[in-house]
Design a protein around this motif. Sequence first.
Motif, mmCIF file in Angstrom:
data_model
loop_
_atom_site.group_PDB
_atom_site.id
_atom_site.type_symbol
_atom_site.label_atom_id
_atom_site.label_comp_id
_atom_site.label_asym_id
_atom_site.label_seq_id
_atom_site.Cartn_x
_atom_site.Cartn_y
_atom_site.Cartn_z
ATOM 1 N N GLY A 28 0.931 -1.029 -0.143
ATOM 2 C CA GLY A 28 0.123 -0.337 -0.103
ATOM 3 C C GLY A 28 1.078 1.038 0.216
ATOM 4 O O GLY A 28 0.519 2.228 -0.827
ATOM 5 N N TYR A 29 2.080 0.972 0.620
ATOM 6 C CA TYR A 29 3.152 2.316 0.930
ATOM 7 C C TYR A 29 2.864 2.829 -0.437
ATOM 8 O O TYR A 29 2.873 4.266 -1.410
ATOM 9 C CB TYR A 29 3.795 1.892 1.762
ATOM 10 N N TYR A 30 3.990 1.714 -1.050
ATOM 11 C CA TYR A 30 4.530 2.416 -2.769
ATOM 12 C C TYR A 30 3.894 1.973 -3.856
ATOM 13 O O TYR A 30 3.765 3.182 -4.899
ATOM 14 C CB TYR A 30 5.309 1.654 -2.918
ATOM 15 N N ASP A 31 2.734 1.462 -3.175
ATOM 16 C CA ASP A 31 1.500 1.453 -4.974
ATOM 17 C C ASP A 31 0.562 2.973 -4.030
ATOM 18 O O ASP A 31 0.508 3.942 -5.445
ATOM 19 C CB ASP A 31 0.033 0.548 -4.096
ATOM 20 N N ALA A 32 0.254 3.610 -3.466
ATOM 21 C CA ALA A 32 0.177 5.061 -3.001
ATOM 22 C C ALA A 32 0.998 6.043 -3.319
ATOM 23 O O ALA A 32 0.694 7.502 -4.553
ATOM 24 C CB ALA A 32 -0.165 5.130 -1.962
ATOM 25 N N THR A 204 8.897 24.762 10.847
ATOM 26 C CA THR A 204 10.494 25.215 9.967
ATOM 27 C C THR A 204 10.200 25.560 9.199
ATOM 28 O O THR A 204 9.488 24.785 7.746
ATOM 29 C CB THR A 204 11.309 23.707 10.705
ATOM 30 N N GLU A 205 10.429 26.598 8.668
ATOM 31 C CA GLU A 205 10.297 26.863 7.521
ATOM 32 C C GLU A 205 10.925 26.596 6.243
ATOM 33 O O GLU A 205 10.089 26.675 4.704
ATOM 34 C CB GLU A 205 10.485 28.879 6.954
ATOM 35 N N ASP A 206 12.160 26.380 6.105
ATOM 36 C CA ASP A 206 12.470 25.425 5.599
ATOM 37 C C ASP A 206 12.707 23.947 5.075
ATOM 38 O O ASP A 206 13.386 22.342 4.880
ATOM 39 C CB ASP A 206 14.129 25.885 5.476
ATOM 40 N N TRP A 207 11.689 23.177 6.367
ATOM 41 C CA TRP A 207 11.192 21.818 6.609
ATOM 42 C C TRP A 207 9.897 21.939 5.961
ATOM 43 O O TRP A 207 9.087 21.456 6.989
ATOM 44 C CB TRP A 207 11.947 20.972 7.823
ATOM 45 N N PHE A 208 9.989 21.143 4.972
ATOM 46 C CA PHE A 208 7.718 20.490 5.173
ATOM 47 C C PHE A 208 8.335 18.796 5.179
ATOM 48 O O PHE A 208 9.056 18.121 4.848
ATOM 49 C CB PHE A 208 8.020 20.282 3.720
ATOM 50 N N ALA A 209 7.023 19.124 6.349
ATOM 51 C CA ALA A 209 7.092 17.371 6.420
ATOM 52 C C ALA A 209 5.851 17.419 7.730
ATOM 53 O O ALA A 209 4.832 18.541 7.713
ATOM 54 C CB ALA A 209 8.118 17.636 8.034
ATOM 55 N N MET A 210 5.371 16.159 7.399
ATOM 56 C CA MET A 210 4.021 15.917 7.565
ATOM 57 C C MET A 210 3.619 14.608 8.356
ATOM 58 O O MET A 210 4.444 13.315 8.083
ATOM 59 C CB MET A 210 3.086 15.945 6.704
ATOM 60 N N GLY A 211 2.409 13.841 8.818
ATOM 61 C CA GLY A 211 2.635 13.057 9.645
ATOM 62 C C GLY A 211 0.963 12.528 10.159
ATOM 63 O O GLY A 211 0.299 13.541 10.072
ATOM 64 N N THR A 212 0.784 11.069 9.162
ATOM 65 C CA THR A 212 -0.513 10.767 9.971
ATOM 66 C C THR A 212 -0.180 9.768 10.954
ATOM 67 O O THR A 212 0.477 9.543 10.902
ATOM 68 C CB THR A 212 -1.389 10.439 9.063
ATOM 69 N N GLN A 213 -1.494 9.583 12.207
ATOM 70 C CA GLN A 213 -0.972 8.509 12.691
ATOM 71 C C GLN A 213 -2.100 7.348 12.183
ATOM 72 O O GLN A 213 -2.096 6.180 12.568
ATOM 73 C CB GLN A 213 -1.837 8.946 14.093
ATOM 74 N N PHE A 214 -3.090 7.706 11.332
ATOM 75 C CA PHE A 214 -3.659 6.902 10.513
ATOM 76 C C PHE A 214 -3.159 6.609 9.562
ATOM 77 O O PHE A 214 -2.232 7.101 9.106
ATOM 78 C CB PHE A 214 -4.897 7.534 10.474
ATOM 79 N N HIS A 215 -3.743 5.080 8.598
ATOM 80 C CA HIS A 215 -2.813 5.042 7.777
ATOM 81 C C HIS A 215 -3.798 5.122 6.207
ATOM 82 O O HIS A 215 -4.687 4.341 5.640
ATOM 83 C CB HIS A 215 -2.962 3.629 7.960
ATOM 84 N N PRO A 216 -3.320 6.215 5.304
ATOM 85 C CA PRO A 216 -4.303 6.332 4.204
ATOM 86 C C PRO A 216 -4.003 4.974 3.016
ATOM 87 O O PRO A 216 -4.546 5.352 2.051
ATOM 88 C CB PRO A 216 -3.741 7.682 3.540
ATOM 89 N N GLU A 217 -2.469 4.382 3.545
ATOM 90 C CA GLU A 217 -2.172 3.431 2.561
ATOM 91 C C GLU A 217 -2.815 2.685 2.134
ATOM 92 O O GLU A 217 -2.995 1.484 2.048
ATOM 93 C CB GLU A 217 -0.854 3.581 2.318
ATOM 94 N N ILE A 228 -4.682 12.391 0.601
ATOM 95 C CA ILE A 228 -2.364 13.096 1.089
ATOM 96 C C ILE A 228 -1.644 13.168 1.039
ATOM 97 O O ILE A 228 -0.591 13.374 0.571
ATOM 98 C CB ILE A 228 -2.749 12.340 2.697
ATOM 99 N N PHE A 229 -1.387 11.863 -0.080
ATOM 100 C CA PHE A 229 -0.162 12.076 -0.949
ATOM 101 C C PHE A 229 0.474 12.069 -1.885
ATOM 102 O O PHE A 229 1.521 12.840 -1.807
ATOM 103 C CB PHE A 229 -0.123 10.203 -1.513
ATOM 104 N N GLU A 230 -1.104 13.180 -2.465
ATOM 105 C CA GLU A 230 -0.474 13.629 -3.678
ATOM 106 C C GLU A 230 -0.640 15.043 -1.961
ATOM 107 O O GLU A 230 0.393 16.357 -3.106
ATOM 108 C CB GLU A 230 -1.992 14.336 -4.365
ATOM 109 N N GLU A 231 -0.690 15.527 -1.866
ATOM 110 C CA GLU A 231 -0.380 16.526 -0.829
ATOM 111 C C GLU A 231 0.652 16.559 -0.537
ATOM 112 O O GLU A 231 2.272 17.515 -0.466
ATOM 113 C CB GLU A 231 -1.398 16.892 0.229
ATOM 114 N N PHE A 232 1.655 15.369 0.056
ATOM 115 C CA PHE A 232 2.696 15.196 0.081
ATOM 116 C C PHE A 232 3.689 15.866 -1.029
ATOM 117 O O PHE A 232 5.224 16.634 -0.697
ATOM 118 C CB PHE A 232 3.008 13.757 0.677
ATOM 119 N N LEU A 233 3.645 15.076 -2.461
ATOM 120 C CA LEU A 233 4.010 14.861 -3.204
ATOM 121 C C LEU A 233 4.252 16.976 -3.248
ATOM 122 O O LEU A 233 5.585 17.018 -4.321
ATOM 123 C CB LEU A 233 3.856 13.840 -4.157
#
Length: 247
Positions: A28-32, A204-217, A228-233
């Motif tokens: 699911g991770y790499y497929d997403a 942090t202005e110079d760092w794009f990072a995010m996280g979810t406790q749930f599993h969108p994959e 969510i994956f589209e927003e990450f990319l």
Amino acid sequence: MSKPIIALNADFRVAAGDKPAVSYVPAGYYDALIEAGALPVILPPLEDQQDLDQVLRMVDGVLLVGGADLDPRRDGWMLHPAVRPLAPRRETFDRLLARTVCERRIPAFGIGLGMQLLNVTMGGNLFLHLPEDLPEALPHNDLLDPAHRHTLELAPGSIMDRVYGDGELRVNSRHHMAIDELADCFRVTARCPDGVIEAVESTTEDWFAMGTQFHPEADTASALDLRIFEEFLAGVREHAEPMRLVA
């Protein structure tokens, strides 16, 4: 435009009997990532910092996948009976990877355990067992219903708000640990109605990072969760200078 290259860590199973040690990643991770428009690359549990640095210079972002539990003893806490520690080889590498990602400001997305690891790496801590630490909380790991889902309360203007603000808002839930004290570099962008943190973003202005406790994959995710994956990319493309250009 070339596709962003996203590195993934992997789970690890030690050798047992006639079964060899293996690294593996739920599809699911790499497929997403592929469906969202990225090229995923799976990392083995490297031990040498220079080897990891060389690999990370060739990628644009990192996805920290879920798994069992971080060993609280590595952070100065006692081991709770409910904690199921990761294989030591995986946890040692995961912590090295997360520390490097955070120090070098590599765009990152942590899912489940991955979000918890980002928080711990940046100075936060965790509830070790929600049924004891927050006895009034909703069931976040319903053994009788693996497809258990709950609603979210979203922070306006956040990535989670962009994804779910106008859609059906129910996400899967299968964890017994969660963020307690949030690291200073993050803000909460989604909570379960009981207050448990379900999503974070870097401040942090110079760092794009995010996280979810749930599993969108996961198989129990909805079609909307792919956004969510589209927003990450999109964040990788917008905020990150390609890591392969970093000396």
